[in-house]
Motif scaffolding. Structure first.
Motif, PDB file in Angstrom:
ATOM      1  N   ARG A   1      59.291  32.801  35.074  1.00 18.36           N
ATOM      2  CA  ARG A   1      58.500  32.844  33.841  1.00 18.36           C
ATOM      3  C   ARG A   1      57.558  34.046  33.813  1.00 18.36           C
ATOM      4  O   ARG A   1      56.741  34.180  32.903  1.00 18.36           O
ATOM      5  CB  ARG A   1      57.721  31.538  33.672  1.00 18.36           C
ATOM      6  N   LYS A   2      57.668  34.890  34.826  1.00 19.19           N
ATOM      7  CA  LYS A   2      56.882  36.129  34.906  1.00 19.19           C
ATOM      8  C   LYS A   2      55.384  35.851  34.775  1.00 19.19           C
ATOM      9  O   LYS A   2      54.665  36.490  34.003  1.00 19.19           O
ATOM     10  CB  LYS A   2      57.361  37.141  33.857  1.00 19.19           C
ATOM     11  N   LYS A   3      54.913  34.889  35.561  1.00 21.49           N
ATOM     12  CA  LYS A   3      53.491  34.559  35.571  1.00 21.49           C
ATOM     13  C   LYS A   3      52.674  35.764  36.054  1.00 21.49           C
ATOM     14  O   LYS A   3      53.078  36.466  36.980  1.00 21.49           O
ATOM     15  CB  LYS A   3      53.215  33.389  36.517  1.00 21.49           C
ATOM     16  N   GLN A   4      51.533  35.953  35.421  1.00 19.11           N
ATOM     17  CA  GLN A   4      50.612  37.008  35.835  1.00 19.11           C
ATOM     18  C   GLN A   4      49.292  36.336  36.203  1.00 19.11           C
ATOM     19  O   GLN A   4      48.496  35.984  35.332  1.00 19.11           O
ATOM     20  CB  GLN A   4      50.406  38.019  34.701  1.00 19.11           C
ATOM     21  N   LEU A   5      49.054  36.127  37.496  1.00 17.93           N
ATOM     22  CA  LEU A   5      47.880  35.401  37.957  1.00 17.93           C
ATOM     23  C   LEU A   5      46.876  36.369  38.581  1.00 17.93           C
ATOM     24  O   LEU A   5      47.148  36.976  39.613  1.00 17.93           O
ATOM     25  CB  LEU A   5      48.269  34.339  38.982  1.00 17.93           C
ATOM     26  N   MET A   6      45.713  36.524  37.935  1.00 15.90           N
ATOM     27  CA  MET A   6      44.650  37.359  38.480  1.00 15.90           C
ATOM     28  C   MET A   6      43.592  36.458  39.108  1.00 15.90           C
ATOM     29  O   MET A   6      43.020  35.594  38.434  1.00 15.90           O
ATOM     30  CB  MET A   6      44.010  38.224  37.396  1.00 15.90           C
ATOM     31  N   LEU A   7      43.326  36.665  40.399  1.00 14.80           N
ATOM     32  CA  LEU A   7      42.331  35.884  41.110  1.00 14.80           C
ATOM     33  C   LEU A   7      40.941  36.512  40.962  1.00 14.80           C
ATOM     34  O   LEU A   7      40.815  37.725  40.776  1.00 14.80           O
ATOM     35  CB  LEU A   7      42.687  35.793  42.593  1.00 14.80           C
ATOM     36  N   GLY A   8      39.920  35.690  41.051  1.00 11.52           N
ATOM     37  CA  GLY A   8      38.552  36.169  40.935  1.00 11.52           C
ATOM     38  C   GLY A   8      38.035  36.761  42.237  1.00 11.52           C
ATOM     39  O   GLY A   8      38.787  37.031  43.173  1.00 11.52           O
ATOM     40  N   PHE A   9      36.726  36.934  42.313  1.00 13.31           N
ATOM     41  CA  PHE A   9      36.080  37.516  43.494  1.00 13.31           C
ATOM     42  C   PHE A   9      34.664  36.974  43.566  1.00 13.31           C
ATOM     43  O   PHE A   9      34.172  36.331  42.626  1.00 13.31           O
ATOM     44  CB  PHE A   9      36.040  39.050  43.398  1.00 13.31           C
ATOM     45  N   GLU A  10      34.022  37.244  44.693  1.00 18.89           N
ATOM     46  CA  GLU A  10      32.638  36.835  44.881  1.00 18.89           C
ATOM     47  C   GLU A  10      31.870  37.987  45.513  1.00 18.89           C
ATOM     48  O   GLU A  10      32.289  38.530  46.537  1.00 18.89           O
ATOM     49  CB  GLU A  10      32.566  35.608  45.789  1.00 18.89           C
ATOM     50  N   VAL A  11      30.776  38.385  44.880  1.00 20.12           N
ATOM     51  CA  VAL A  11      29.958  39.473  45.425  1.00 20.12           C
ATOM     52  C   VAL A  11      29.103  38.947  46.580  1.00 20.12           C
ATOM     53  O   VAL A  11      28.446  37.914  46.458  1.00 20.12           O
ATOM     54  CB  VAL A  11      29.050  40.087  44.337  1.00 20.12           C
ATOM     55  N   CYS A  12      29.154  39.666  47.705  1.00 20.26           N
ATOM     56  CA  CYS A  12      28.362  39.319  48.889  1.00 20.26           C
ATOM     57  C   CYS A  12      27.323  40.425  49.087  1.00 20.26           C
ATOM     58  O   CYS A  12      27.674  41.530  49.530  1.00 20.26           O
ATOM     59  CB  CYS A  12      29.262  39.226  50.122  1.00 20.26           C
ATOM     60  N   PRO A  13      26.052  40.195  48.737  1.00 20.03           N
ATOM     61  CA  PRO A  13      25.055  41.266  48.722  1.00 20.03           C
ATOM     62  C   PRO A  13      24.790  41.934  50.073  1.00 20.03           C
ATOM     63  O   PRO A  13      24.437  43.106  50.126  1.00 20.03           O
ATOM     64  CB  PRO A  13      23.782  40.547  48.220  1.00 20.03           C
ATOM     65  N   GLY A  14      24.982  41.193  51.176  1.00 20.86           N
ATOM     66  CA  GLY A  14      24.765  41.783  52.487  1.00 20.86           C
ATOM     67  C   GLY A  14      23.355  42.304  52.670  1.00 20.86           C
ATOM     68  O   GLY A  14      22.398  41.800  52.057  1.00 20.86           O
TER      69      GLY A  14
END
Length: 354
Positions: free
Chosen positions: A338-351
């Motif tokens: 079905r030609k899925k296009q899955l974009m995953l998120g992210f999390e900023v780590c300030p360090g």
């Protein structure tokens, strides 16, 4: 070699035993002998081995004989009967990369749960090797392919279209197939904004080749988006290019600092590049973050070990592998991509480096 086992390409040699092997002195056994010992028909044994319907009494008799003899069905014979090898080809750019190992761990976990084995092909970041392995898997005995991609070309599109078995792409996006990828542009913008929000106006960038649409073009675009939103114009002299290594980041930082000695912050496309840049900054007597703020992407283990801890963006690499494996097995099972296009998120780590 059990389910979920990782082996390296080329392809394994087919077994010489068409039916299977048993524990009795290493002697080869056949379905006919299993049937005779269990007092059932060969058809019943075949259905049992292929998860078909068998009455509870016959199932228990067959199970007992298999357990007593240590019978293991031949992979070659199973493939001939079912048309499936339960083998998945996985092509990766590097086997010594932490992010790639997390992707592969996710793939392996899902495949193991579903009784598939993983055939791993390492390309050492060579495009010609990627295309070569795609051809190997096109003509080889695999049920599907997962390509963990970096740079995609017209030749890749042609090879993937002609593959002949289901395939899923990880890390890059292509409209002809199902893909699992990261929000590279969004993550780069968010990390660059963190630098700007901490009062750094002259922010440099060390990236990778724009031929890599995700880590190269996408992250550079995110950096530029953040500067534009802050009313800053990205200047060519603020931008430098590296490979993916710590040494590359070191050399790129040296070139950038020679052109822009008063740089206030540096955003790097990867943690490895940032750690190389950190080394060069410290050699010049620049204190992080007091003199120059620094950030990367990837949230590698090393980003947590260095001091000050590196500001970065966490990517869900293992999840990307799991999702790609689920998508591939769904395509294999349903016979439709079905030609899925899955974009995953992210999390900023300030360090601590900003």
């Amino acid at each position: 070699m059990g389910a979920g086992t990782t082996v390296h390409a080329g392809l394994p040699r087919p077994s010489c035993a068409a039916a299977g092997v048993g524990a009795e002195g290493g002697r080869k056994m056949t379905i006919a002998e299993i049937a005779r010992r269990a007092g059932v028909s060969k058809a019943a044994v075949s259905r049992y081995l292929n998860n078909g319907y068998v009455s509870s009494e016959k199932r228990e008799a067959i199970r007992r004989v298999i357990e007593e003899t240590g019978y293991v069905p031949s992979q070659q014979a199973q493939t001939l009967r079912t048309g499936k090898s339960h083998m998945i080809g996985v092509i990766v750019p590097r086997i010594d990369s932490e992010s790639i190992s997390r992707v592969v761990a996710g793939i392996s976990r899902v495949l193991e749960e579903q009784g598939y084995r993983l055939l791993l092909a390492n390309t050492d970041n060579r495009i010609e090797k990627e295309l070569e392995y795609l051809e190997v898997f096109r003509s080889g005995n695999v049920d599907g392919v997962i390509l963990v991609a970096t740079m995609l070309s017209a030749a890749h599109r042609k090879a993937l279209t002609a593959l002949g078995v289901p395939a899923v792409l990880v890390g890059q996006q292509m409209d002809v197939m199902s893909c699992v990828f990261h929000d590279d542009r969004g993550a780069a913008r968010a990390v660059t904004e963190l630098l700007l929000q901490n009062g750094r106006r002259r922010v440099g960038y060390i990236g990778v080749t724009p031929r890599d649409k995700a880590a190269g073009a996408g992250r550079r675009a995110g950096y530029q988006d953040a500067l534009h939103a802050a009313g800053e114009e990205p200047r060519p002299e603020w931008m430098e290019q590296s490979d993916f290594s710590i040494d590359g980041g070191y050399a790129a930082a040296e070139r950038l600092l020679a052109r822009v000695p008063d740089v206030e912050g540096i955003f790097c496309a990867t943690d490895s590049i940032a750690i190389g840049a950190k080394k060069r900054l410290e050699e010049q007597g620049r204190h992080i973050p007091d003199d120059v703020a620094l950030a990367g992407i990837g949230h590698s283990r090393m980003s947590e070990l260095v001091r000050p801890r590196l500001a970065t963006a966490h990517y869900y690499y293992q999840t990307s592998g799991e999702e790609a494996a689920h998508d591939l097995l769904e395509i294999i099972g349903q016979g439709v991509d079905r030609k899925k296009q899955l974009m995953l998120g992210f999390e900023v780590c300030p360090g601590e480096s900003i």
